[in-house]
Design a protein around this motif. Structure first.
Motif, PDB file in Angstrom:
ATOM      1  N   UNK A   1      58.210   2.971  42.126  1.00  0.00           N
ATOM      2  CA  UNK A   1      59.218   2.309  41.465  1.00  0.00           C
ATOM      3  C   UNK A   1      58.852   0.936  41.060  1.00  0.00           C
TER       4      UNK A   1
ATOM      5  N   UNK B   1      60.594  -1.577  41.110  1.00  0.00           N
ATOM      6  CA  UNK B   1      61.349  -2.160  42.025  1.00  0.00           C
ATOM      7  C   UNK B   1      60.828  -2.410  43.397  1.00  0.00           C
TER       8      UNK B   1
ATOM      9  N   UNK C   1      51.697  -8.297  46.137  1.00  0.00           N
ATOM     10  CA  UNK C   1      50.702  -7.693  45.526  1.00  0.00           C
ATOM     11  C   UNK C   1      50.311  -8.057  44.281  1.00  0.00           C
TER      12      UNK C   1
ATOM     13  N   UNK D   1      47.926  12.715  39.091  1.00  0.00           N
ATOM     14  CA  UNK D   1      48.832  13.165  40.178  1.00  0.00           C
ATOM     15  C   UNK D   1      49.939  13.682  39.922  1.00  0.00           C
ATOM     16  N   UNK D   2      50.626  13.492  38.760  1.00  0.00           N
ATOM     17  CA  UNK D   2      51.812  13.935  38.489  1.00  0.00           C
ATOM     18  C   UNK D   2      51.789  15.268  38.322  1.00  0.00           C
TER      19      UNK D   2
ATOM     20  N   UNK E   1      48.585  16.559  42.260  1.00  0.00           N
ATOM     21  CA  UNK E   1      48.524  16.327  43.624  1.00  0.00           C
ATOM     22  C   UNK E   1      49.246  17.309  44.512  1.00  0.00           C
TER      23      UNK E   1
ATOM     24  N   UNK F   1      57.200  11.127  51.844  1.00  0.00           N
ATOM     25  CA  UNK F   1      57.058   9.887  51.197  1.00  0.00           C
ATOM     26  C   UNK F   1      58.358   9.246  50.809  1.00  0.00           C
TER      27      UNK F   1
ATOM     28  N   UNK G   1      62.586   7.254  47.915  1.00  0.00           N
ATOM     29  CA  UNK G   1      61.337   6.889  47.872  1.00  0.00           C
ATOM     30  C   UNK G   1      60.820   5.919  46.831  1.00  0.00           C
ATOM     31  N   UNK G   2      61.910   5.278  46.622  1.00  0.00           N
ATOM     32  CA  UNK G   2      61.354   3.956  45.369  1.00  0.00           C
ATOM     33  C   UNK G   2      60.802   2.787  46.010  1.00  0.00           C
ATOM     34  N   UNK G   3      60.991   2.509  47.171  1.00  0.00           N
ATOM     35  CA  UNK G   3      60.352   1.437  48.081  1.00  0.00           C
ATOM     36  C   UNK G   3      61.110   0.042  47.745  1.00  0.00           C
ATOM     37  N   UNK G   4      62.267  -0.025  46.883  1.00  0.00           N
ATOM     38  CA  UNK G   4      62.904  -1.224  46.669  1.00  0.00           C
ATOM     39  C   UNK G   4      63.269  -2.084  48.108  1.00  0.00           C
TER      40      UNK G   4
ATOM     41  N   UNK H   1      61.299  -1.867  50.519  1.00  0.00           N
ATOM     42  CA  UNK H   1      60.126  -2.539  51.291  1.00  0.00           C
ATOM     43  C   UNK H   1      60.025  -4.107  50.414  1.00  0.00           C
ATOM     44  N   UNK H   2      60.263  -3.816  49.161  1.00  0.00           N
ATOM     45  CA  UNK H   2      59.980  -5.160  48.092  1.00  0.00           C
ATOM     46  C   UNK H   2      60.909  -6.139  48.681  1.00  0.00           C
TER      47      UNK H   2
ATOM     48  N   UNK I   1      52.673   4.230  50.306  1.00  0.00           N
ATOM     49  CA  UNK I   1      52.599   2.960  49.519  1.00  0.00           C
ATOM     50  C   UNK I   1      52.852   1.635  50.584  1.00  0.00           C
ATOM     51  N   UNK I   2      52.205   1.762  51.574  1.00  0.00           N
ATOM     52  CA  UNK I   2      52.528   0.745  52.532  1.00  0.00           C
ATOM     53  C   UNK I   2      51.716  -0.617  52.034  1.00  0.00           C
ATOM     54  N   UNK I   3      51.930  -1.780  52.495  1.00  0.00           N
ATOM     55  CA  UNK I   3      51.436  -2.893  52.052  1.00  0.00           C
ATOM     56  C   UNK I   3      49.909  -2.821  52.469  1.00  0.00           C
TER      57      UNK I   3
ATOM     58  N   UNK J   1      48.390  -0.561  49.753  1.00  0.00           N
ATOM     59  CA  UNK J   1      48.249  -0.954  48.179  1.00  0.00           C
ATOM     60  C   UNK J   1      47.322  -2.168  48.378  1.00  0.00           C
TER      61      UNK J   1
END
Lengths: 67, 557
Positions: free
Chosen positions: A43, A45, A51, B81-82, B85, B485, B527-530, B532-533, B545-547, B550
């Motif tokens: 996403x 978001x 990054x 991967x879409x 995977x 994920x 699993x959007x990770x918002x 995390x951001x 998709x950990x720091x 990435x």
């Protein structure tokens, strides 16, 4: 800016839209310059500002966040 | 499944598989050179170029290498991967490698296909993409798929034809149903309808299905009952139902919204008075009671629809208007019946035929334009006949206003409680109009009937049955298995600032006041990770998709 400037662009693309669109561009055989690298994220978001800074630090000329 | 247990401290042993995809990749870049380059990357111990990595032999090569080369990471450079995977990661699992230690690099859709004729550039880009993928893969961690139990019981809200059909179909499959109806009787809007377009009376149709539903031991009907609270997640929703016997608490696996819609009362439109100017529903009642004495009947279609403030077409009123015009003509052939319309929405072959049959029976059709809308006054309908350009005055005994179905007033509150969306008109909004028409975006919650959009009784029944099959596809599995994920929050470093909680679009994060930390519900997490951001302490992270992962990928770009 000189004519031969070849910017290195790093793209963060959302798995569900932009990354799929980049796939579609390929399936449709759209041609674009080879100086872009795509990183798939789940996403737009979820992109930590770190990054983007990291990309610039590593020499990217441009960062595209798409989602 | 025997999964290889990979410790985070174990040295990565990465295998890279470069796919030619026939000539799709190899035709536009140098795959052999790319594979050769991959050998030089950190932790890469094995590389292989395949003609088709997704073929049986390609998959076989991956499995063989995992075992013989003792690989603990696999990178496939091929298509997207879409699409691929799942195939590759499950193949890794079959060979004993945790499927989350697989990474895919897209060198076809996003490289060879978009840089045709630039072989050197495309080859260079493919090398760099693989370098990035390899860097990310080195930091991947093994994960276990998330599993959850499933309760084989379904809550159906609404006892109209859609909800009844869903309940019936679910019960047919041996699933337990709790049917909740707000009013004292089952049947919904059809109770006010005279005859269906099938020729049967609505009452006959309803009695048949209600009798059947009532007779089933695995359907519990609660009438004069409302759902007060819903919580939980797919497979394990907890609901509170206010019934005549008091508050009930139940656990269900899926929920179905079948709350229907209501006909608009055309107050203030075309001189509506409920006597000589009536609504379509009032006509249904008159016809049911054989109480029609009018000799000249005019229908006005789109009354209160497709106008400012209510833009949508209710879609079924043309059918209902034509159906009733024909019923009048059949019973009273000498009665003059005219339908004033804007556009005729008689979709499908059989409704199209109905329109021709109505003409054959002597029903007259006239187009009007909304700018020159008919005016009803003193027993006359004055309207501008678009075709002749003349203004006509029709003497009438009865004007029937074909009004649209409108969303229920309380559907917004229900939507809010169930955390499902409604559209700009207030109807429930499905996940995708074409691809997932009966699902809500929220997992395990479904919609059918006129609550979603005005539907005929046949359509409502079809949708009810459709929902039953969507539910069955979930509940007949032994357990719910979903991708690992999802986000995780480190309880050691979380300070409970709740920043993630406000950002989560799926309400998957809760705050534990005892521990003073935030926690992720893995089933609700998409699993959007918002989170995390947003997390200032990086306690919230999205698996896969950990720091570190990435940042390694970015660093290798």
């Amino acid at each position: 800016m000189s004519q031969d400037f070849n910017p290195q662009i790093l793209t963060f693309a959302c798995n569900w839209c932009s990354y799929a669109a980049a796939d579609l561009a390929g399936v449709s055989r759209f041609q674009y310059p080879p100086n872009m690298r795509i990183i798939r994220v789940m996403c737009s978001g979820g992109i930590n500002p770190n990054y983007i800074l990291k990309a610039f630090e590593k020499g990217a000329d441009g960062v595209l966040v798409s989602g | 499944m025997n999964k290889k247990n990979v410790s985070l401290y174990e040295e990565p042993r990465i295998g890279v598989f470069v796919c030619d995809c026939g000539s799709n990749i190899a035709g536009h870049l140098d795959c052999a050179d790319v594979a050769e380059y991959a050998k030089t990357l950190p932790h890469v111990v094995y590389t292989k170029e395949n003609l088709y990595t997704c073929s049986e032999s390609g998959i076989g090569e991956i499995k063989k290498a995992i075992q013989e080369q003792n690989l603990n990471r696999v990178v496939v450079a091929s298509c997207s991967p879409r699409t691929h995977q799942p195939l590759f990661s499950s193949s890794c699992a079959e060979a004993g490698l945790n499927p989350y230690l697989f990474e895919m690099v897209n060198i076809r859709d996003q490289c060879s296909w978009v840089h045709m004729g630039k072989r050197a550039d495309a080859t260079q880009k493919a090398k760099e993409l693989i370098r990035m993928g390899v860097a990310k893969s080195a930091g991947l961690e093994p994960q276990e798929a998330i599993e959850s139990s499933l309760i084989r019981r379904i809550l159906v809200i609404g006892g109209g034809i859609a909800g009844l059909s869903a309940a019936q179909a679910l019960s047919d499959m041996g699933l337990e149903v709790i049917l909740v109806e707000k009013t004292p009787s089952l049947g919904g809007l059809l109770q006010q309808v005279n005859r269906l377009d099938t020729g049967k009376t609505a009452r006959e149709t309803l009695d048949e299905i209600i009798g059947d539903v009532r007779s089933r031991s695995n359907i519990t009907c609660h009438t004069s009952a409302t759902v007060q609270e819903t919580g939980g997640y797919i497979g394990n929703f907890n609901v509170k139902i206010d019934t005549e016997k008091g508050m009930l608490e139940e656990m269900v696996g899926c929920m179905v919204v079948a709350t229907g819609a209501v006909p608009l009362i055309p107050e203030g439109l075309f001189g509506y008075n409920g006597k000589t100017v009536i609504s379509l529903m009032e006509l249904e009642q008159k016809l049911a009671k054989n109480d029609l004495s009018a000799k000249r009947v005019v229908f006005i279609q789109c009354a209160g629809a497709r106008m400012a403030g209510r833009e949508y077409c209710s879609r079924i009123c043309c059918l209902i208007g034509v159906k009733n015009a024909m019923l009048i003509k059949e019973k009273y052939p000498l009665t003059d019946v005219r339908i004033l319309y804007r556009d005729m929405q008689m979709y499908g072959t059989y409704k199209e035929q109905m329109l021709w049959d109505a003409r054959g029976k002597g029903v007259r059709f006239d187009v009007y334009s909304p700018e020159n809308a008919p005016v009803v006054a003193d027993g006359k309908v004055k309207f501008f006949q678009t075709i002749t350009g003349k203004t006509l005055e029709l003497d009438t005994d009865l004007v029937v206003l074909s009004t649209p179905l409108v969303p229920r007033k309380d559907s917004a509150a229900l939507a809010n409680m169930m955390r499902v969306p409604t559209d700009q008109n207030g109807f429930f909004l499905e996940a995708h109009a074409k691809l997932r028409p009966l699902d809500f975006a929220a997992d395990g919650v479904f919609v059918c009937g006129s609550g979603r959009y005005p539907a005929t009784s046949t359509e409502a029944r079809t949708q009810g049955i459709g929902v039953a099959s969507r539910v069955a596809a979930i509940l007949f599995k032994e357990k719910l298995v979903k991708s690992a994920i999802v986000a995780e929050i480190n309880p050691e470093s979380c300070v409970g600032c709740k920043a993630c909680l406000t950002m989560c679009p799926y309400e998957a994060i809760t705050y534990d006041p005892g521990k003073r930390i935030c926690q992720v519900n893995e089933i609700l997490c998409k699993g959007c990770g918002n989170c995390a951001a947003t997390c200032p302490s990086h306690s919230a992270q999205l698996r896969g998709f950990k720091p570190d992962q990435l940042l390694a990928q970015i660093g290798a770009a």
